[in-house]
Design an enzyme around this catalytic site. Structure first.
Site, short mmCIF file in Angstrom:
data_model
loop_
_atom_site.label_atom_id
_atom_site.label_comp_id
_atom_site.label_asym_id
_atom_site.label_seq_id
_atom_site.Cartn_x
_atom_site.Cartn_y
_atom_site.Cartn_z
N HIS A 113 41.13 45.05 44.94
CA HIS A 113 42.43 45.71 44.77
C HIS A 113 43.53 44.66 44.53
O HIS A 113 44.34 44.79 43.62
CB HIS A 113 42.75 46.54 46.02
N GLU A 114 43.51 43.61 45.32
CA GLU A 114 44.55 42.59 45.19
C GLU A 114 44.40 41.80 43.89
O GLU A 114 45.39 41.49 43.22
CB GLU A 114 44.54 41.64 46.40
N HIS A 156 45.78 43.80 41.04
CA HIS A 156 47.24 43.69 40.91
C HIS A 156 47.60 42.46 40.07
O HIS A 156 48.46 42.52 39.20
CB HIS A 156 47.90 43.53 42.28
N GLU A 165 49.80 51.01 42.26
CA GLU A 165 48.74 51.18 43.26
C GLU A 165 47.53 51.87 42.65
O GLU A 165 46.39 51.47 42.89
CB GLU A 165 49.27 51.98 44.46
ZN LIG Z 1 48.16 47.46 46.18
#
Ligand SMILES: [Zn+2]
Length: 165
Positions: A28-29, A32, A91
């Site tokens: 997830h990071e 981003h 997100e």
């Molecule tokens: Zn996030």
């Protein structure tokens, strides 16, 4: 973070629970970063704290525009002045790309919605930093479940391409 480092708060390890959970958070990071969401909301609040300390120290006597350049020079990103508001779009993108990344890397995508369910359960109690920038909605978990077959298909395709080459 600068130099391509990824930092985990130890507080999130309990929620991560297992290697697939860690891969889910890391995916997830990384997503981003890959999707260029900028230095982002600084979901790793420590970066913001460190950045704040550095800039406070360096720019005590600096004018505002210089201060900004100093922040850039430190590679801390542009959001150190204050957290960006939670972006549902970012997100969601990071969720999807992160799911794909960890699946391609050989981790179990089924763990991702489970991880977020654990986050949700945790959000009622004492919150790790991550949760303050990552509110868990039921929609988020439902989306992740829905994307698992796509992530698996993608991972399969990539494997095939690798074998051909
Ligand atoms: Zn996030």
């Amino acid at each position: 973070m600068p130099a391509g480092k990824i930092v985990f708060y130890t507080g999130i390890m309990d929620i991560a629970d297992n290697p697939d959970g860690i891969a889910a958070i890391m995916g997830h990071e990384v997503a981003h970063a890959l999707a260029d969401h900028g230095a982002q909301r600084m979901s790793l609040g420590i970066v913001q704290q460190a950045g704040g300390m550095i800039t406070a120290e360096v720019s005590k006597n600096q004018e505002e525009h210089k201060r900004e350049r100093i922040i850039m020079a430190y590679g801390i990103g542009t959001t150190v002045g204050g957290m960006l508001p939670f972006s549902r779009k970012h997100e969601s993108e990071a969720d999807k790309i992160g799911l794909e990344l960890m699946t391609i890397a050989g981790y179990k995508p089924e763990e991702v919605p489970k991880l977020w369910a654990r986050m949700k359960a945790q959000s009622k109690g004492k919150q790790p930093e991550f949760l303050s920038t990552h509110p868990v909605e039921d929609r988020r978990i439902a989306n992740l479940k829905e994307w698992i077959p796509l992530a698996k298909a993608l991972a399969g395709e990539i494997k095939t391409i690798t074998y051909i080459n």
